[in-house]
Scaffold this motif. Structure first.
Motif, PDB file in Angstrom:
ATOM      1  N   PHE A  79       0.826  -1.197   0.000  1.00  0.00           N
ATOM      2  CA  PHE A  79       0.000   0.000   0.000  1.00  0.00           C
ATOM      3  C   PHE A  79       0.864   1.252   0.000  1.00  0.00           C
ATOM      4  O   PHE A  79       0.375   2.352  -0.123  1.00  0.00           O
ATOM      5  N   GLY A  80       2.178   1.068   0.173  1.00  0.00           N
ATOM      6  CA  GLY A  80       3.084   2.207   0.207  1.00  0.00           C
ATOM      7  C   GLY A  80       3.595   2.543  -1.182  1.00  0.00           C
ATOM      8  O   GLY A  80       3.118   2.040  -2.193  1.00  0.00           O
ATOM      9  N   GLU A  81       4.625   3.392  -1.233  1.00  0.00           N
ATOM     10  CA  GLU A  81       5.139   3.878  -2.504  1.00  0.00           C
ATOM     11  C   GLU A  81       6.046   2.861  -3.187  1.00  0.00           C
ATOM     12  O   GLU A  81       5.934   2.610  -4.376  1.00  0.00           O
ATOM     13  N   VAL A  82       6.991   2.277  -2.446  1.00  0.00           N
ATOM     14  CA  VAL A  82       7.983   1.402  -3.077  1.00  0.00           C
ATOM     15  C   VAL A  82       7.668  -0.059  -2.809  1.00  0.00           C
ATOM     16  O   VAL A  82       7.368  -0.824  -3.708  1.00  0.00           O
ATOM     17  N   GLY A  83       7.697  -0.480  -1.549  1.00  0.00           N
ATOM     18  CA  GLY A  83       7.224  -1.808  -1.198  1.00  0.00           C
ATOM     19  C   GLY A  83       8.089  -2.968  -1.652  1.00  0.00           C
ATOM     20  O   GLY A  83       7.614  -3.885  -2.296  1.00  0.00           O
ATOM     21  N   PHE A  84       9.387  -2.937  -1.318  1.00  0.00           N
ATOM     22  CA  PHE A  84      10.257  -4.080  -1.618  1.00  0.00           C
ATOM     23  C   PHE A  84       9.924  -5.284  -0.739  1.00  0.00           C
ATOM     24  O   PHE A  84      10.239  -6.417  -1.085  1.00  0.00           O
ATOM     25  N   LEU A  85       9.309  -5.049   0.417  1.00  0.00           N
ATOM     26  CA  LEU A  85       9.026  -6.138   1.352  1.00  0.00           C
ATOM     27  C   LEU A  85       7.649  -6.763   1.120  1.00  0.00           C
ATOM     28  O   LEU A  85       7.301  -7.727   1.776  1.00  0.00           O
ATOM     29  N   ALA A  86       6.900  -6.206   0.202  1.00  0.00           N
ATOM     30  CA  ALA A  86       5.552  -6.721  -0.069  1.00  0.00           C
ATOM     31  C   ALA A  86       5.530  -7.391  -1.434  1.00  0.00           C
ATOM     32  O   ALA A  86       5.688  -6.737  -2.455  1.00  0.00           O
ATOM     33  N   GLU A  87       5.324  -8.695  -1.420  1.00  0.00           N
ATOM     34  CA  GLU A  87       5.238  -9.433  -2.676  1.00  0.00           C
ATOM     35  C   GLU A  87       3.842  -9.318  -3.279  1.00  0.00           C
ATOM     36  O   GLU A  87       3.663  -9.318  -4.490  1.00  0.00           O
ATOM     37  N   THR A  88       2.822  -9.205  -2.418  1.00  0.00           N
ATOM     38  CA  THR A  88       1.430  -9.196  -2.857  1.00  0.00           C
ATOM     39  C   THR A  88       0.915  -7.765  -2.984  1.00  0.00           C
ATOM     40  O   THR A  88       1.243  -6.914  -2.156  1.00  0.00           O
ATOM     41  N   ASN A 131      16.377  -4.529   8.273  1.00  0.00           N
ATOM     42  CA  ASN A 131      17.026  -3.803   7.176  1.00  0.00           C
ATOM     43  C   ASN A 131      18.445  -3.357   7.511  1.00  0.00           C
ATOM     44  O   ASN A 131      19.398  -3.814   6.905  1.00  0.00           O
ATOM     45  N   ASP A 132      18.548  -2.423   8.475  1.00  0.00           N
ATOM     46  CA  ASP A 132      19.868  -1.818   8.672  1.00  0.00           C
ATOM     47  C   ASP A 132      19.993  -1.048   9.979  1.00  0.00           C
ATOM     48  O   ASP A 132      19.003  -0.702  10.623  1.00  0.00           O
ATOM     49  N   ALA A 133      21.245  -0.799  10.324  1.00  0.00           N
ATOM     50  CA  ALA A 133      21.607   0.161  11.361  1.00  0.00           C
ATOM     51  C   ALA A 133      22.409   1.248  10.665  1.00  0.00           C
ATOM     52  O   ALA A 133      23.319   0.953   9.883  1.00  0.00           O
ATOM     53  N   VAL A 134      22.059   2.508  10.921  1.00  0.00           N
ATOM     54  CA  VAL A 134      22.714   3.625  10.246  1.00  0.00           C
ATOM     55  C   VAL A 134      23.310   4.570  11.280  1.00  0.00           C
ATOM     56  O   VAL A 134      22.612   5.030  12.194  1.00  0.00           O
ATOM     57  N   PRO A 168      21.039  -8.326   3.485  1.00  0.00           N
ATOM     58  CA  PRO A 168      20.628  -8.380   2.083  1.00  0.00           C
ATOM     59  C   PRO A 168      19.226  -7.803   1.863  1.00  0.00           C
ATOM     60  O   PRO A 168      18.985  -7.110   0.881  1.00  0.00           O
ATOM     61  N   THR A 169      18.310  -8.049   2.802  1.00  0.00           N
ATOM     62  CA  THR A 169      16.976  -7.456   2.695  1.00  0.00           C
ATOM     63  C   THR A 169      17.066  -5.935   2.689  1.00  0.00           C
ATOM     64  O   THR A 169      16.363  -5.254   1.941  1.00  0.00           O
ATOM     65  N   GLY A 170      17.960  -5.396   3.505  1.00  0.00           N
ATOM     66  CA  GLY A 170      18.141  -3.944   3.586  1.00  0.00           C
ATOM     67  C   GLY A 170      18.945  -3.355   2.437  1.00  0.00           C
ATOM     68  O   GLY A 170      19.092  -2.135   2.349  1.00  0.00           O
ATOM     69  N   SER A 171      19.448  -4.215   1.543  1.00  0.00           N
ATOM     70  CA  SER A 171      20.266  -3.696   0.440  1.00  0.00           C
ATOM     71  C   SER A 171      19.448  -2.846  -0.530  1.00  0.00           C
ATOM     72  O   SER A 171      20.003  -2.043  -1.276  1.00  0.00           O
ATOM     73  N   THR A 172      18.114  -3.003  -0.528  1.00  0.00           N
ATOM     74  CA  THR A 172      17.262  -2.190  -1.400  1.00  0.00           C
ATOM     75  C   THR A 172      16.678  -0.989  -0.656  1.00  0.00           C
ATOM     76  O   THR A 172      15.794  -0.303  -1.186  1.00  0.00           O
ATOM     77  N   ALA A 173      17.171  -0.723   0.556  1.00  0.00           N
ATOM     78  CA  ALA A 173      16.682   0.416   1.329  1.00  0.00           C
ATOM     79  C   ALA A 173      17.691   1.574   1.237  1.00  0.00           C
ATOM     80  O   ALA A 173      18.152   1.905   0.148  1.00  0.00           O
ATOM     81  N   GLY A 180      25.058   1.525  -2.603  1.00  0.00           N
ATOM     82  CA  GLY A 180      25.387   0.146  -2.247  1.00  0.00           C
ATOM     83  C   GLY A 180      24.833  -0.845  -3.256  1.00  0.00           C
ATOM     84  O   GLY A 180      23.983  -0.502  -4.085  1.00  0.00           O
ATOM     85  N   PRO A 181      25.288  -2.099  -3.195  1.00  0.00           N
ATOM     86  CA  PRO A 181      24.840  -3.118  -4.150  1.00  0.00           C
ATOM     87  C   PRO A 181      23.490  -3.709  -3.756  1.00  0.00           C
ATOM     88  O   PRO A 181      23.098  -3.678  -2.591  1.00  0.00           O
ATOM     89  N   VAL A 182      22.779  -4.246  -4.751  1.00  0.00           N
ATOM     90  CA  VAL A 182      21.588  -5.054  -4.473  1.00  0.00           C
ATOM     91  C   VAL A 182      22.054  -6.479  -4.233  1.00  0.00           C
ATOM     92  O   VAL A 182      22.765  -7.051  -5.061  1.00  0.00           O
ATOM     93  N   VAL A 183      21.705  -7.046  -3.080  1.00  0.00           N
ATOM     94  CA  VAL A 183      22.156  -8.393  -2.713  1.00  0.00           C
ATOM     95  C   VAL A 183      20.934  -9.273  -2.467  1.00  0.00           C
ATOM     96  O   VAL A 183      20.035  -8.903  -1.711  1.00  0.00           O
ATOM     97  N   SER A 184      20.897 -10.420  -3.106  1.00  0.00           N
ATOM     98  CA  SER A 184      19.788 -11.356  -2.908  1.00  0.00           C
ATOM     99  C   SER A 184      19.737 -11.806  -1.452  1.00  0.00           C
ATOM    100  O   SER A 184      20.787 -12.065  -0.841  1.00  0.00           O
ATOM    101  N   PRO A 185      18.524 -11.937  -0.877  1.00  0.00           N
ATOM    102  CA  PRO A 185      18.400 -12.411   0.511  1.00  0.00           C
ATOM    103  C   PRO A 185      18.969 -13.807   0.732  1.00  0.00           C
ATOM    104  O   PRO A 185      19.204 -14.205   1.867  1.00  0.00           O
ATOM    105  N   GLU A 186      19.201 -14.559  -0.342  1.00  0.00           N
ATOM    106  CA  GLU A 186      19.752 -15.905  -0.200  1.00  0.00           C
ATOM    107  C   GLU A 186      21.280 -15.894  -0.080  1.00  0.00           C
ATOM    108  O   GLU A 186      21.889 -16.939   0.149  1.00  0.00           O
ATOM    109  N   VAL A 187      21.889 -14.726  -0.249  1.00  0.00           N
ATOM    110  CA  VAL A 187      23.344 -14.620  -0.109  1.00  0.00           C
ATOM    111  C   VAL A 187      23.651 -14.267   1.348  1.00  0.00           C
ATOM    112  O   VAL A 187      23.279 -13.187   1.811  1.00  0.00           O
ATOM    113  N   PRO A 188      24.297 -15.167   2.095  1.00  0.00           N
ATOM    114  CA  PRO A 188      24.524 -14.925   3.531  1.00  0.00           C
ATOM    115  C   PRO A 188      25.603 -13.865   3.753  1.00  0.00           C
ATOM    116  O   PRO A 188      26.798 -14.162   3.774  1.00  0.00           O
ATOM    117  N   SER A 189      25.184 -12.633   3.908  1.00  0.00           N
ATOM    118  CA  SER A 189      26.150 -11.534   3.920  1.00  0.00           C
ATOM    119  C   SER A 189      25.666 -10.361   4.766  1.00  0.00           C
ATOM    120  O   SER A 189      24.502 -10.267   5.131  1.00  0.00           O
TER     121      SER A 189
END
Length: 275
Positions: A79-88, A131-134, A168-173, A180-189
């Motif tokens: 329902f938000g503007e970007v919504g990387f965490l919402a698949e549906t 996501n992250d600590a800033v 990795p989830t926070g890489s799109t934030a 920063g790079p986009v990292v797949s959540p399946e990459v343990p990093s």
């Protein structure tokens, strides 16, 4: 006891609230609204199949922090503007709920980071983030000075407007906005992204998520803020030490198809091939 009840977390938004009422009418007692602003973790019903989050990424992050280590799967509805965490999307909500109740779904695990802050001999913060600590300086302050140690070995001192430590989830934030790079959540990093570094050779760095990170703020100005998942801010002292490592508790996210992450990514970033 019905073990298929669904929790609803609703953004403070008239459109999301209207959709929630429609879902509540359709599901009846199988649906329970959870007010994460005024409830506590212990108030979550024991019989939830999952929690559906009607809102943007901010609402989803709030829900992830609210459940702490309860392991309840989350389903994001954009329902938000970007919504990387919402698949549906809201258009597919009822179809997704039907699949959910039929058991036709996948569970994807997303790693979190545990953030601890030690001031003197006292631990003043112990929080998990999705996501992250800033670490950020205030607008008119001189550069932050972040000495970074990886597994107790000195890496470098970032002199910059700030430093993002993300999953990795926070890489799109925020990390993505800072180059920063986009990292797949399946990459343990874990991703280290300096914000406007003074030294141009300081680049974003991806390290294994088994790494334990220590950040010392010695040499930084007084007005440094530590922000967790973009939602909670803490004033730092230059003598503070920040310890970051992979959390023991993942977040479980509901999905309805394989490789859904890349479909969402393409759509949200408007890449060719994205719907």
């Amino acid at each position: 006891m019905n073990t298929n009840r669904i929790g609803l977390v609703i953004k403070n938004d008239a459109h999301a609230e209207k959709k929630a009422r429609e879902l509540k009418i359709r599901l009846g007692n199988q649906c329970v609204i959870i007010d994460i602003q005024h409830s506590k973790n212990k108030d979550i019903p024991e019989d939830l199949l999952c929690m559906i989050v009607l809102g943007g990424d901010g609402t989803f992050l709030s829900a992830a922090r609210f459940i702490e280590n309860r392991g309840i799967p989350l389903m994001g509805v954009k329902f938000g503007e970007v919504g990387f965490l919402a698949e549906t999307t809201e258009d597919n909500l009822f179809e997704a709920v039907a699949s959910l109740l039929e058991g036709k779904y996948l569970i994807q695990k997303r790693t979190r980071l545990n953030i601890k802050v030690v001031r003197g001999n006292e631990q003043i913060i112990d929080v998990d983030v999705l996501n992250d600590a800033v670490i950020n300086k205030s607008a008119l302050s001189r550069l932050a000075s972040c000495a970074v140690y990886l597994d107790s070995i000195y890496l470098t001192t970032y002199r910059a407007d700030g430093l993002i430590v993300g999953t990795p989830t926070g890489s799109t934030a925020y990390s993505l906005a800072a180059g920063g790079p986009v990292v797949s959540p399946e990459v343990p990093s874990i991703i280290l992204t300096p914000i406007c570094p003074f030294t141009l050779t300081n680049r974003p760095l991806i390290i294994p998520d088994s790494t334990k990170i220590e950040i010392r703020l010695k040499g930084s100005p007084e007005n440094i803020i530590l922000t967790l998942d973009g939602q909670e801010g803490f004033e730092m002292d230059p003598k503070d030490k920040i310890f970051i490592k992979k959390s023991r508790d993942d977040i479980k996210m509901l999905s309805f198809e394989e490789q859904s992450y890349f479909k969402v990514l393409k759509t949200r970033l408007k890449w060719s091939g994205g719907r």
